[in-house]
Design an enzyme around this catalytic site. Structure first.
Site, mmCIF file in Angstrom:
data_model
loop_
_atom_site.group_PDB
_atom_site.id
_atom_site.type_symbol
_atom_site.label_atom_id
_atom_site.label_comp_id
_atom_site.label_asym_id
_atom_site.label_seq_id
_atom_site.Cartn_x
_atom_site.Cartn_y
_atom_site.Cartn_z
ATOM 1 N N SER A 144 0.816 -1.209 0.000
ATOM 2 C CA SER A 144 0.000 0.000 0.000
ATOM 3 C C SER A 144 0.851 1.260 0.000
ATOM 4 O O SER A 144 0.302 2.368 -0.020
ATOM 5 C CB SER A 144 -0.932 0.013 1.218
ATOM 6 O OG SER A 144 -0.176 -0.007 2.416
ATOM 7 N N ASN A 156 -3.683 6.682 -1.186
ATOM 8 C CA ASN A 156 -3.390 6.775 0.245
ATOM 9 C C ASN A 156 -2.649 8.059 0.592
ATOM 10 O O ASN A 156 -2.765 8.561 1.715
ATOM 11 C CB ASN A 156 -2.592 5.560 0.714
ATOM 12 C CG ASN A 156 -3.480 4.354 0.940
ATOM 13 O OD1 ASN A 156 -4.694 4.478 1.051
ATOM 14 N ND2 ASN A 156 -2.890 3.179 1.019
ATOM 15 N N HIS A 215 -1.675 -2.244 -6.360
ATOM 16 C CA HIS A 215 -2.269 -2.005 -5.054
ATOM 17 C C HIS A 215 -3.785 -2.137 -5.138
ATOM 18 O O HIS A 215 -4.460 -1.269 -5.686
ATOM 19 C CB HIS A 215 -1.866 -0.613 -4.551
ATOM 20 C CG HIS A 215 -2.480 -0.245 -3.241
ATOM 21 N ND1 HIS A 215 -2.824 1.050 -2.914
ATOM 22 C CD2 HIS A 215 -2.840 -1.014 -2.181
ATOM 23 C CE1 HIS A 215 -3.353 1.064 -1.710
ATOM 24 N NE2 HIS A 215 -3.380 -0.175 -1.237
ATOM 25 N N GLU A 225 -4.230 0.482 -8.183
ATOM 26 C CA GLU A 225 -3.129 1.375 -8.547
ATOM 27 C C GLU A 225 -2.001 0.533 -9.143
ATOM 28 O O GLU A 225 -1.554 -0.423 -8.515
ATOM 29 C CB GLU A 225 -2.597 2.123 -7.324
ATOM 30 C CG GLU A 225 -3.517 3.184 -6.786
ATOM 31 C CD GLU A 225 -2.908 3.910 -5.593
ATOM 32 O OE1 GLU A 225 -2.801 5.138 -5.646
ATOM 33 O OE2 GLU A 225 -2.547 3.238 -4.606
#
Length: 283
Positions: free
Chosen positions: A119, A190, A140, A152
């Site tokens: 992540s 994120n 991800h 991602e």
């Protein structure tokens, strides 16, 4: 590159979810973990999801059984030697991931892709242990994997154009809608989400607003489906703290320092929904 056989290393919720979406898209999947007990939990998760889809009339019993028939399991890394693409979905620590890639480089066939579901950790650093840095890429996924459409696709320093193209095609093939991201701490989603959650914790920590009103305000005022503190509990406060510390340590930017309440709550054993107590009590 054509991908037919996929291997998934790690049979937790994320690894099992990745295995499931690959199976549903017609790939042959080999699921690896360090123990049979872990594997059986992963298989039960996949089977449970498929059973629910049958109960809801989304697929027939025969279709579900056919999907599951393409899944094999192993506790021996050497059994992954014929995989065209290998997903690592292990603990979010660089030393663990590099050690795994170091073992795989002597097992996997030379053309196999190494895919990390990290992540936010460096794809470039992982690739340094792989013996094939041009064939290492990040994919991800978001939890729950069978439901969330986004993936991602992260390019490391040496990731080739062909590897990126194959990863994009693979994401589409398993029903996802990918975005391409250059390697950076926490990537894109994120990098935006984590500071927002952290700021919500600061607002609570400073006594500006109650936890309920923070969540109510963001749900009604920002159209979030779940409030930020409730989302923290869902993700896991221990996981969030680790991710926040990664972002802070990588950037050395004080604006990313974690709210101290995360450290306090993790030390107190309040991890969120996973153990029944976080910002809210679930017991």
């Amino acid at each position: 590159m054509n991908i037919n056989q996929v291997a998934v290393i790690g049979s937790g919720i994320m690894g099992s979810g990745i295995a499931q979406v690959c199976l549903q898209s017609g790939f042959s999947v080999k699921l690896y973990d360090i123990s049979e007990a872990n594997i059986q939990k992963g298989v039960a998760y996949i089977k449970g999801n498929l059973d629910r889809s049958v109960e809801k009339g989304k697929r027939s019993r025969e279709e579900a059984d056919s999907i599951l028939a393409n899944l094999t399991t192993t506790v021996d890394l050497k059994d992954l030697a014929q995989a065209d693409a290998i997903f690592e979905v292990v603990f979010e620590r660089m030393d663990v991931k590099k050690d795994l890639f170091g073992k795989l480089k002597d097992i996997a066939k030379p053309e196999a892709l190494f895919i990390s579901n990290t992540s936010g950790l460096s794809i470039t650093e992982m690739a340094s242990a792989s013996g094939r840095p041009d064939k290492v890429v990040g994919m991800h996924f978001f939890n729950p994997v069978p439901v969330m459409k986004l993936v991602e696709i992260i390019r490391g320093f040496y990731t080739s154009d062909e590897t990126m193209k194959t990863a994009m095609e693979l994401a589409v093939a398993i029903g996802k809608d990918p975005i391409q991201v250059k390697e950076a701490p926490l990537f894109a989603v994120n990098r935006i989400l984590i500071p927002m959650l952290n700021e919500a914790a600061f607002v609570y920590q400073e006594g500006i607003c109650s936890r309920e009103d923070i969540d109510k305000g963001m749900k009604l005022g920002a159209n979030m489906p779940i409030g930020p503190l409730a989302l923290c509990d869902m993700i896991g406060l221990d996981t969030l703290l680790m991710v926040m510390e990664t972002l802070y340590n990588e950037t050395r930017d004080s604006k990313y320092r974690p709210a101290t309440i995360f450290t306090q709550m993790v030390r107190a054993g309040r991890y969120g929904r996973k153990n029944g107590k976080g910002f809210y009590d679930y017991q």
